[in-house]
Design a protein around this motif. Structure first.
Motif, PDB file in Angstrom:
ATOM      1  N   ALA A 159       0.827  -1.205   0.000  1.00 13.51           N
ATOM      2  CA  ALA A 159       0.000   0.000   0.000  1.00 13.51           C
ATOM      3  C   ALA A 159       0.858   1.249   0.000  1.00 13.51           C
ATOM      4  N   GLU A 160       2.043   1.159   0.656  1.00 12.13           N
ATOM      5  CA  GLU A 160       2.943   2.315   0.694  1.00 12.13           C
ATOM      6  C   GLU A 160       3.437   2.666  -0.706  1.00 12.13           C
ATOM      7  N   GLU A 161       3.642   1.643  -1.544  1.00 10.54           N
ATOM      8  CA  GLU A 161       4.078   1.912  -2.914  1.00 10.54           C
ATOM      9  C   GLU A 161       2.993   2.646  -3.704  1.00 10.54           C
ATOM     10  N   VAL A 162       1.747   2.213  -3.520  1.00 10.05           N
ATOM     11  CA  VAL A 162       0.632   2.864  -4.200  1.00 10.05           C
ATOM     12  C   VAL A 162       0.551   4.331  -3.794  1.00 10.05           C
ATOM     13  N   THR A 163       0.670   4.590  -2.494  1.00  2.00           N
ATOM     14  CA  THR A 163       0.621   5.966  -1.997  1.00  2.00           C
ATOM     15  C   THR A 163       1.782   6.778  -2.539  1.00  2.00           C
ATOM     16  N   SER A 164       2.970   6.186  -2.565  1.00  3.14           N
ATOM     17  CA  SER A 164       4.152   6.900  -3.038  1.00  3.14           C
ATOM     18  C   SER A 164       4.031   7.278  -4.507  1.00  3.14           C
ATOM     19  N   VAL A 165       3.563   6.324  -5.352  1.00  5.97           N
ATOM     20  CA  VAL A 165       3.399   6.600  -6.784  1.00  5.97           C
ATOM     21  C   VAL A 165       2.352   7.684  -6.997  1.00  5.97           C
ATOM     22  N   THR A 166       1.249   7.601  -6.259  1.00  5.38           N
ATOM     23  CA  THR A 166       0.182   8.601  -6.401  1.00  5.38           C
ATOM     24  C   THR A 166       0.682   9.991  -6.042  1.00  5.38           C
ATOM     25  N   GLU A 167       1.393  10.103  -4.931  1.00  3.61           N
ATOM     26  CA  GLU A 167       1.892  11.409  -4.495  1.00  3.61           C
ATOM     27  C   GLU A 167       2.921  11.960  -5.480  1.00  3.61           C
ATOM     28  N   ARG A 168       3.777  11.066  -6.022  1.00  4.11           N
ATOM     29  CA  ARG A 168       4.784  11.523  -6.980  1.00  4.11           C
ATOM     30  C   ARG A 168       4.126  12.040  -8.258  1.00  4.11           C
ATOM     31  N   LEU A 169       3.113  11.328  -8.722  1.00  4.48           N
ATOM     32  CA  LEU A 169       2.427  11.758  -9.941  1.00  4.48           C
ATOM     33  C   LEU A 169       1.697  13.086  -9.726  1.00  4.48           C
ATOM     34  N   ARG A 170       1.090  13.259  -8.566  1.00 13.42           N
ATOM     35  CA  ARG A 170       0.399  14.524  -8.286  1.00 13.42           C
ATOM     36  C   ARG A 170       1.398  15.683  -8.287  1.00 13.42           C
ATOM     37  N   ALA A 171       2.574  15.443  -7.723  1.00 11.61           N
ATOM     38  CA  ALA A 171       3.586  16.498  -7.666  1.00 11.61           C
ATOM     39  C   ALA A 171       4.137  16.829  -9.055  1.00 11.61           C
ATOM     40  N   MET A 172       4.279  15.812  -9.904  1.00 12.04           N
ATOM     41  CA  MET A 172       4.881  16.013 -11.223  1.00 12.04           C
ATOM     42  C   MET A 172       3.900  16.551 -12.262  1.00 12.04           C
ATOM     43  N   THR A 173       2.598  16.398 -12.010  1.00 14.37           N
ATOM     44  CA  THR A 173       1.607  16.770 -13.029  1.00 14.37           C
ATOM     45  C   THR A 173       0.621  17.824 -12.532  1.00 14.37           C
ATOM     46  N   THR A 174       1.040  18.626 -11.591  1.00 16.79           N
ATOM     47  CA  THR A 174       0.145  19.654 -11.039  1.00 16.79           C
ATOM     48  C   THR A 174      -0.428  20.530 -12.153  1.00 16.79           C
ATOM     49  N   GLY A 175      -1.737  20.650 -12.181  1.00 21.51           N
ATOM     50  CA  GLY A 175      -2.406  21.507 -13.159  1.00 21.51           C
ATOM     51  C   GLY A 175      -2.628  20.872 -14.521  1.00 21.51           C
ATOM     52  N   LEU A 176      -2.118  19.648 -14.714  1.00 20.83           N
ATOM     53  CA  LEU A 176      -2.232  19.012 -16.028  1.00 20.83           C
ATOM     54  C   LEU A 176      -3.425  18.064 -16.132  1.00 20.83           C
ATOM     55  N   PHE A 177      -3.921  17.567 -15.006  1.00 18.31           N
ATOM     56  CA  PHE A 177      -5.020  16.609 -14.998  1.00 18.31           C
ATOM     57  C   PHE A 177      -6.001  16.956 -13.881  1.00 18.31           C
ATOM     58  N   ARG A 178      -7.270  16.611 -14.097  1.00 23.68           N
ATOM     59  CA  ARG A 178      -8.270  16.838 -13.068  1.00 23.68           C
ATOM     60  C   ARG A 178      -8.113  15.855 -11.910  1.00 23.68           C
ATOM     61  N   ASP A 179      -7.640  14.642 -12.216  1.00 22.66           N
ATOM     62  CA  ASP A 179      -7.484  13.657 -11.153  1.00 22.66           C
ATOM     63  C   ASP A 179      -6.522  12.573 -11.627  1.00 22.66           C
ATOM     64  N   ILE A 180      -6.033  11.793 -10.680  1.00 20.04           N
ATOM     65  CA  ILE A 180      -5.132  10.676 -10.959  1.00 20.04           C
ATOM     66  C   ILE A 180      -5.748   9.415 -10.375  1.00 20.04           C
ATOM     67  N   VAL A 181      -5.808   8.352 -11.176  1.00 17.18           N
ATOM     68  CA  VAL A 181      -6.408   7.088 -10.750  1.00 17.18           C
ATOM     69  C   VAL A 181      -5.433   5.959 -11.043  1.00 17.18           C
ATOM     70  N   LEU A 182      -5.231   5.080 -10.076  1.00 16.13           N
ATOM     71  CA  LEU A 182      -4.410   3.888 -10.279  1.00 16.13           C
ATOM     72  C   LEU A 182      -5.323   2.694 -10.485  1.00 16.13           C
ATOM     73  N   VAL A 183      -5.049   1.894 -11.539  1.00 17.70           N
ATOM     74  CA  VAL A 183      -5.877   0.735 -11.841  1.00 17.70           C
ATOM     75  C   VAL A 183      -5.002  -0.479 -12.125  1.00 17.70           C
ATOM     76  N   ALA A 184      -5.549  -1.637 -11.810  1.00 16.17           N
ATOM     77  CA  ALA A 184      -4.904  -2.903 -12.175  1.00 16.17           C
ATOM     78  C   ALA A 184      -5.544  -3.343 -13.479  1.00 16.17           C
ATOM     79  N   ALA A 185      -5.076  -2.774 -14.557  1.00 20.34           N
ATOM     80  CA  ALA A 185      -5.760  -2.937 -15.838  1.00 20.34           C
ATOM     81  C   ALA A 185      -5.442  -4.232 -16.541  1.00 20.34           C
ATOM     82  N   GLU A 186      -4.553  -5.020 -15.994  1.00 18.86           N
ATOM     83  CA  GLU A 186      -4.227  -6.288 -16.637  1.00 18.86           C
ATOM     84  C   GLU A 186      -4.665  -7.446 -15.750  1.00 18.86           C
TER      85      GLU A 186
END
Length: 427
Positions: free
Chosen positions: A197-224
């Motif tokens: 779960a810590e990895e999921v949180t870390s990836v989410t926080e990193r993406l939010r920091a790197m893409t501020t203002g570029l997306f309305r929201d960030i969603v993680l999915v197990a698409a495979e």
């Protein structure tokens, strides 16, 4: 589509059908009916979701999650080199779209030689209720993302969670028009590769920091290979993030539908008002037409004086209301004053008013007031016109247009504005 949007669509459809039933041949009415039809078509158009991303970023699997895991025939469309559009149909079917735009059904016999044709797109139609409101376009990685965003309402960018938001992805996203960010989601796939779960949180926080203002929201999915969230009867079922993704898309789609409805309401009011003004004006008796011309000259002069600064806003509004009352009484005696109310004590002319303080806004208000009062006088003029075989139809049409123009709403807004403004404020 929200309940309010559905109600508005039903109202304009009913108005259009009732106008057609009058069987009037007036040119203004013909244009109005055509305009209402185009507005209905625009409001019914499904929100288009365009899925973008680099090679092997999980785009087709994200489309499958949006539709319902396992419903998309991935054995046919996976790794395709052409865009795949998913739409609604009462019966499941699949078509290939040729370069000439011809649709050829390709979901029959797998040995059908038609399936060997080089198609420029594939359309998958499924009997799923939510596809009435959404169209989903899965795009090929080899094509430029910019080729698919012209008709996009919602843009989803797919990135792999374990290597999310690479430099090449940043460059591709930056090359798209800024408007794409307004209704964009960043979807990180292969969430099931993140074991803690810590990895999921870390990836989410990193993406939010790197893409501020570029997306309305960030969603993680197990698409495979994952199941829908909370799949009943399966111990340890994978949380795919499908429900979160669908809710995010549904929220954006609702906002888009509401904006469309808001714009359509303004257009319909304007269309109704213009048609109301012009409907069968040539059919008025000469003396009534002259009376309306006198009103238009008088109200036009008041507006000109207001614009030139030789008349104040309070005096302009007051004189317009008095002039309207006078002309309305001439057209339809008793409509303003009644049989027993003397002119000197008519409440509409003697009630204290609070005038708007903003000069520019007040001038626009006065011009709108003139337009609405003119429309009402035309309606009264029509009532006083001698009866004709189609007079009842014209009366019916005017009543429908009056509702479309929402003149009651316009006067309610005028009342609110006057009531909330500072009394005796300078123009």
């Amino acid at each position: 589509m929200s309940r309010a949007s559905e109600q508005f669509l039903a109202e304009i459809r009913d108005a259009r059908e009732r106008l057609i039933e009058t069987r009037l041949t007036d040119t203004a009415l013909t244009y109005c009916i055509a305009g209402l039809s185009r507005i209905e078509e625009a409001l019914r158009r499904p929100v288009r979701v365009v899925i973008l991303g680099e090679y092997n970023s999980g785009k087709t699997s994200v489309a499958d999650l949006l539709i319902g895991a396992g419903l998309l025939p991935t054995s046919v469309v996976a790794n395709t080199q052409v865009p795949v559009l998913m739409t609604y149909a009462e019966t499941a079917s699949m078509f290939g779209v040729t370069e000439a735009g011809t649709r050829i059904r390709v979901d029959g016999d797998e040995n059908d030689p038609l399936t060997d044709i080089a198609f420029r797109a594939i359309q998958v139609a499924l009997p799923l209720e939510h596809l009435r409101r959404l169209q989903i376009l899965d795009t090929p990685s080899a094509a430029s993302p910019a080729a698919f965003i012209e008709d996009a309402d919602i843009v989803i960018w797919c990135t792999v969670a374990t290597r999310a938001w690479t430099e090449s992805e940043r460059a591709l996203w930056a090359s798209l028009p800024p408007r794409c960010c307004r209704n964009a989601l960043l979807v990180a796939t292969h969430k099931d590769s993140l074991h803690l779960a810590e990895e999921v949180t870390s990836v989410t926080e990193r993406l939010r920091a790197m893409t501020t203002g570029l997306f309305r929201d960030i969603v993680l999915v197990a698409a495979e290979g994952g199941r829908d969230d909370g799949a009943a009867g399966h111990a340890g079922a994978t949380d795919t993030g499908a429900a979160t993704l669908r809710n995010a898309v549904a929220s954006l789609a609702g906002e888009i539908a509401d904006r469309r409805t808001h714009k359509a309401e303004k257009i319909v009011r304007r269309l109704g008002r213009l048609t109301f003004h012009h409907l069968s004006s040539a059919r008025l008796r000469p003396e009534i037409a002259t009376l309306l011309t006198d009103w238009e000259s008088r109200s036009g002069l008041i507006v000109e004086q207001l614009t030139a600064g030789t008349r104040t806003v309070p005096s302009a509004i007051e004189e317009l209301l008095q002039a309207y009352a006078g002309f309305a009484e001439l057209l339809s005696p008793g409509v303003i004053l009644g049989d027993s109310i003397p002119v000197t004590t008519a409440r509409a002319l003697t009630a204290p008013l609070h005038w708007p303080a903003n000069g520019a806004a007040a001038q626009r208000l006065v011009k709108t007031l003139v337009s609405d009062l003119t429309a009402l006088l035309r309606m009264l003029a029509a009532r006083s016109t001698a009866a004709s075989p189609r007079h009842g139809d014209y009366q019916t049409a005017r009543g429908i247009l009056l509702a479309l123009a929402d003149l009651d709403g316009s006067f309610a807004a005028l009342e609110r504005m006057l009531g909330s403004s500072t009394p005796d404020a300078p123009a």
